[in-house]
Design a protein around this motif. Structure first.
Motif, mmCIF file in Angstrom:
data_model
loop_
_atom_site.group_PDB
_atom_site.id
_atom_site.type_symbol
_atom_site.label_atom_id
_atom_site.label_comp_id
_atom_site.label_asym_id
_atom_site.label_seq_id
_atom_site.Cartn_x
_atom_site.Cartn_y
_atom_site.Cartn_z
ATOM 1 N N GLY A 254 -0.799 58.746 29.542
ATOM 2 C CA GLY A 254 -0.065 58.552 30.797
ATOM 3 C C GLY A 254 0.502 57.160 30.955
ATOM 4 N N SER A 255 0.575 56.382 29.865
ATOM 5 C CA SER A 255 1.078 55.006 29.921
ATOM 6 C C SER A 255 2.387 54.897 29.153
ATOM 7 N N TRP A 256 3.329 54.187 29.769
ATOM 8 C CA TRP A 256 4.627 53.949 29.138
ATOM 9 C C TRP A 256 4.699 52.488 28.738
ATOM 10 N N PHE A 257 4.730 52.226 27.433
ATOM 11 C CA PHE A 257 4.776 50.871 26.898
ATOM 12 C C PHE A 257 6.230 50.466 26.667
ATOM 13 N N ILE A 258 6.609 49.302 27.199
ATOM 14 C CA ILE A 258 7.952 48.757 27.037
ATOM 15 C C ILE A 258 7.847 47.456 26.257
ATOM 16 N N VAL A 259 8.614 47.364 25.178
ATOM 17 C CA VAL A 259 8.527 46.204 24.285
ATOM 18 C C VAL A 259 9.909 45.581 24.135
ATOM 19 N N GLY A 260 9.957 44.242 24.207
ATOM 20 C CA GLY A 260 11.166 43.502 23.887
ATOM 21 C C GLY A 260 12.288 43.675 24.877
ATOM 22 N N GLY A 261 13.517 43.555 24.373
ATOM 23 C CA GLY A 261 14.704 43.560 25.206
ATOM 24 C C GLY A 261 15.117 42.142 25.549
ATOM 25 N N GLY A 262 16.228 42.015 26.261
ATOM 26 C CA GLY A 262 16.711 40.708 26.661
ATOM 27 C C GLY A 262 17.951 40.826 27.510
ATOM 28 N N ASP A 263 18.589 39.671 27.784
ATOM 29 C CA ASP A 263 19.784 39.645 28.624
ATOM 30 C C ASP A 263 20.916 38.876 27.958
ATOM 31 N N ASN A 264 20.952 38.870 26.635
ATOM 32 C CA ASN A 264 21.950 38.154 25.834
ATOM 33 C C ASN A 264 21.786 36.641 25.881
ATOM 34 N N SER A 266 18.218 35.245 26.514
ATOM 35 C CA SER A 266 16.854 35.062 26.020
ATOM 36 C C SER A 266 16.192 36.431 25.928
ATOM 37 N N GLY A 267 15.194 36.503 25.047
ATOM 38 C CA GLY A 267 14.459 37.742 24.890
ATOM 39 C C GLY A 267 13.339 37.855 25.906
ATOM 40 N N CYS A 268 12.796 39.050 26.036
ATOM 41 C CA CYS A 268 11.687 39.312 26.953
ATOM 42 C C CYS A 268 10.391 39.328 26.137
ATOM 43 N N PRO A 269 9.542 38.328 26.306
ATOM 44 C CA PRO A 269 8.357 38.216 25.443
ATOM 45 C C PRO A 269 7.189 39.083 25.865
ATOM 46 N N GLU A 270 7.251 39.659 27.070
ATOM 47 C CA GLU A 270 6.097 40.411 27.552
ATOM 48 C C GLU A 270 6.191 41.891 27.164
ATOM 49 N N THR A 271 5.051 42.466 26.828
ATOM 50 C CA THR A 271 4.938 43.915 26.649
ATOM 51 C C THR A 271 4.431 44.505 27.957
ATOM 52 N N LEU A 272 5.221 45.413 28.527
ATOM 53 C CA LEU A 272 4.898 46.009 29.829
ATOM 54 C C LEU A 272 4.236 47.361 29.646
ATOM 55 N N VAL A 273 3.443 47.732 30.643
ATOM 56 C CA VAL A 273 2.855 49.067 30.679
ATOM 57 C C VAL A 273 3.078 49.637 32.074
ATOM 58 N N LEU A 274 3.640 50.829 32.137
ATOM 59 C CA LEU A 274 3.800 51.527 33.405
ATOM 60 C C LEU A 274 2.794 52.660 33.473
#
Length: 512
Positions: A254-264, A266-274
Motif C-alpha cells: 500500500g506504499s507508493w515510492f517516488i524517486v528522483g525527478g527535478g525542475d531543470n 536541480s534534482g530532488c534528492p529525497e525518496t518519498l513514500v505515499l
C-alpha cells in the motif's frame, strides 16, 4: 558495498539506497529509458544520451550481478504490422509494461514515428521483436506519457505529442483484444502535463503525481475513479513535497515510492513514500544533491527475491548520465486498512453532501462511461457535465496561460534591464575606446617626430665622424709639419753659429 554474491540482498539495511557492484561491462549511461523486472532480471530498453536516442536492450541479472545485451530478431506474425516494423528502434520517453512473457513498449519519441501511438513488443523467451497492430480509437503519438497496468488493461494518460502539444486525455488499451478506447471523464482533470508518475490503488483508483508543462512544474496529486471515470483532487497530509518532473514511482503493497525527478535546475534528492490508504506523504531517505538518484529520467522497479520485495533504480541525468544500479530494501509498512475516499467533485455537486467510495480489492474494473449510468439535461446538444468539464478545463488553461504570460513578461523585463545595462556599458566602452584611439593618434605623431629626429641625429653623427676623421688628418699633417719645421730650425741654428764664430775669431787666439 562488499557483498556475498549468493545472498547479497539479505545483508542490506532497510530503507537505504545502496549501489550494486557490477561484474564486467555496463550499458551506456542514459535517461528516459524504459525498465521492467521479470524473473529476477532487470530489463532496460532504449533511452537518450547526449541528445541521441538509443536502441539497445540490456539485462541485469540480480543473481550474478552482471549485464548482458539481447540481440533481437524481427518477427512478422499475424498480430504484427510488418509495414511499421523496425528492429532495435531508437526510442526515448516510452513506457514499458510486462504482459506475460512479453515486454510491451508504448509510445515514445523515435525516428520516423507514426502519427499514431505504436505498441511494440519484445518476447523475452524467443528474443523476437515486433509491432502489435491495434484497433479502435488509437491515441496520437506522444512521449512522456504514463502507462499503468490494471488487470488486463493499460490506462494511458497525458504526455506530449510530436508537435509539443501537452495532453491530459485518458485512453484504455484492452490487452486481450488489443483495442483502444478513448475515455470520457467527468469533473476537472489534471492540467495537461508530461513526465509525471502514476500508480493504481485498490484496483480502482488511478493516482497521478507531479509532472510539468513547458514552464510549470507540479507537485499536485490527482485521483481518477476508474469505475465512474470521475476526477478528484483529494486532501493530502504529511510532509511537503517539492514540484518535480521526470521522477519514477513504484508501489509496494500500500506504499507508493517516488524517486528522483527535478525542475531543470536541480534534482530532488529525497525518496518519498505515499501511504495510499491514508494519503499521507513522508520522506523516506535523502541522498546527496548530485547523486544519480537525484536525477530526472531515471527508472525504478520492484523485484521479488526469495519472497521479499526490493526496489531497483537505474540511470538518470543530473548534469551527468548514470548507468549505475541502486537497490533499496523497504521496511514493512503498516498493513492496509479500509479507507473511504471522499470525492471533492461529488461534494461540489451536492454542495454540503459528501460522497464516498469504499475500496475493495475484490472489485473488478468497470470502464462503463458515466453517460451510460446517468442521464442529465443537455444544453445545445451537450450534457451539462460535459459543458462544466470543458468550462473548467478552459478556465484552468486560461489560468496557466496567464501564468505563462506573467512569467514571459517578467523574463522580458529582466532581459530589457540586462539589455539596457549592456547598452550603457557599450556606450561607456565606446567613449573609452575613442579616447584611447585619440591618445594613440597623438602617440603615433610623437613616434613619427622622434623617428625623424633620430634619423637626423644619425645623419649628424655620421657627418661628425667624417669631420673628426678630417680633423685627425689635419692634426697629423700639422704634427708632421711641426716636426719638419723644428728640424729645419735646429739645422739652421747649427749652421748659422759655426760661420759667425769663424768670421768673428779669425781662427784660434792666444791670450796672456
Amino acid at each position: 558495498m562488499d557483498v556475498n554474491i549468493n545472498n547479497w540482498y539479505k545483508e542490506l539495511s532497510y530503507d537505504e539506497w545502496v549501489p550494486i557492484p557490477v561484474s564486467g561491462s555496463r550499458p551506456l549511461p542514459r535517461y528516459k529509458h524504459a525498465a521492467a523486472v521479470v524473473d529476477e532480471k532487470l530489463y532496460i530498453a532504449g533511452g537518450s544520451r547526449n541528445g541521441r536516442h538509443l536502441s539497445d536492450v540490456q539485462v541485469f541479472d540480480l543473481r550474478s550481478l552482471t549485464w548482458s545485451s539481447i540481440r533481437l530478431e524481427a518477427n512478422a506474425g499475424e498480430d504484427d504490422d510488418s509495414s511499421s516494423q523496425q528492429i532495435h528502434p531508437l526510442t526515448s520517453g516510452h513506457s514499458m509494461i510486462r504482459w506475460g512473457e512479453k515486454l510491451l513498449l508504448l509510445g515514445g519519441s523515435s525516428k520516423g514515428s507514426s502519427d499514431k501511438l505504436v505498441v511494440r513488443y519484445i518476447d523475452i523467451e524467443t528474443c523476437q521483436f515486433g509491432v502489435i497492430k491495434t484497433s479502435g480509437s488509437v491515441p496520437i503519438a506522444r512521449t512522456g506519457q504514463s502507462a499503468t497496468l490494471v488487470g488486463s488493461r493499460v490506462i494511458l494518460f497525458g504526455g506530449e505529442d510530436m508537435s509539443r502539444k501537452l495532453l491530459n486525455d485518458v485512453h484504455v488499451l484492452d490487452l486481450e483484444s488489443m483495442t483502444w478506447d478513448l475515455i470520457k471523464t467527468t469533473q476537472t482533470p489534471p492540467t495537461p502535463r508530461y513526465d509525471h508518475a502514476t500508480a493504481i490503488h485498490g484496483e480502482r483508483y488511478l493516482l497521478i503525481f507531479g509532472g510539468c508543462s513547458h514552464s510549470v512544474f507540479f507537485n499536485d496529486l490527482h485521483l481518477l475513479d476508474v469505475q465512474t471515470m470521475e476526477w478528484s483532487q483529494p486532501q493530502i497530509q504529511g510532509d511537503l513535497v517539492s514540484p518535480r518532473a521526470g521522477h519514477a514511482g513504484i508501489t509496494v503493497d500500500g506504499s507508493w515510492f517516488i524517486v528522483g525527478g527535478g525542475d531543470n535546475k536541480s534534482g530532488c534528492p529525497e525518496t518519498l513514500v505515499l501511504n495510499m490508504s491514508k494519503l499521507v506523504w513522508s520522506v523516506l531517505t535523502v541522498v546527496k544533491q548530485k547523486d544519480p538518484l537525484s536525477s530526472e529520467g531515471l527508472s525504478v522497479c520492484s523485484a521479488l527475491i526469495d519472497g521479499e520485495k526490493y526496489l531497483l533504480a537505474f540511470g538518470g541525468y543530473n548534469g551527468r548520465y548514470s548507468n549505475e544500479v541502486f537497490v533499496l530494501r523497504p521496511k514493512a509498512r503498516d498493513s492496509l486498512r479500509p479507507k473511504i475516499f471522499q470525492s471533492p467533485a461529488a461534494a461540489a455537486a451536492a454542495a454540503s453532501v459528501t460522497s464516498a467510495y469504499a475500496l475493495s480489492k475484490s472489485e473488478k474494473l468497470d470502464f462503463t462511461q458515466l453517460d451510460d449510468i446517468i442521464s442529465k439535461p443537455a444544453v445545445n446538444g451537450h450534457r451539462l457535465d460535459d459543458v462544466t468539464v470543458k468550462s473548467e478545463a478552459i478556465k484552468e488553461e486560461k489560468r496557466l496561460l496567464e501564468l505563462s504570460i506573467a512569467e514571459v513578461r517578467a523574463e522580458n523585463s529582466k532581459l530589457r534591464g540586462e539589455i539596457n545595462e549592456v547598452n550603457s556599458t557599450h556606450a561607456e566602452l565606446t567613449k573609452e575606446l575613442q579616447s584611447v584611439q585619440g591618445q594613440l593618434v597623438g602617440e603615433r605623431s610623437r613616434c613619427f617626430n622622434l623617428e625623424a629626429k633620430i634619423a637626423e641625429l644619425q645623419n649628424m653623427l655620421e657627418s661628425m665622424q667624417s669631420v673628426e676623421d678630417q680633423v685627425q688628418a689635419l692634426r697629423n699633417q700639422k704634427s708632421a709639419l711641426d716636426q719638419e719645421l723644428e728640424h729645419a730650425a735646429t739645422a739652421q741654428r747649427q749652421s748659422s753659429g759655426g760661420v759667425w764664430r769663424w768670421l768673428g775669431g779669425g781662427g784660434e787666439s792666444n791670450t796672456n
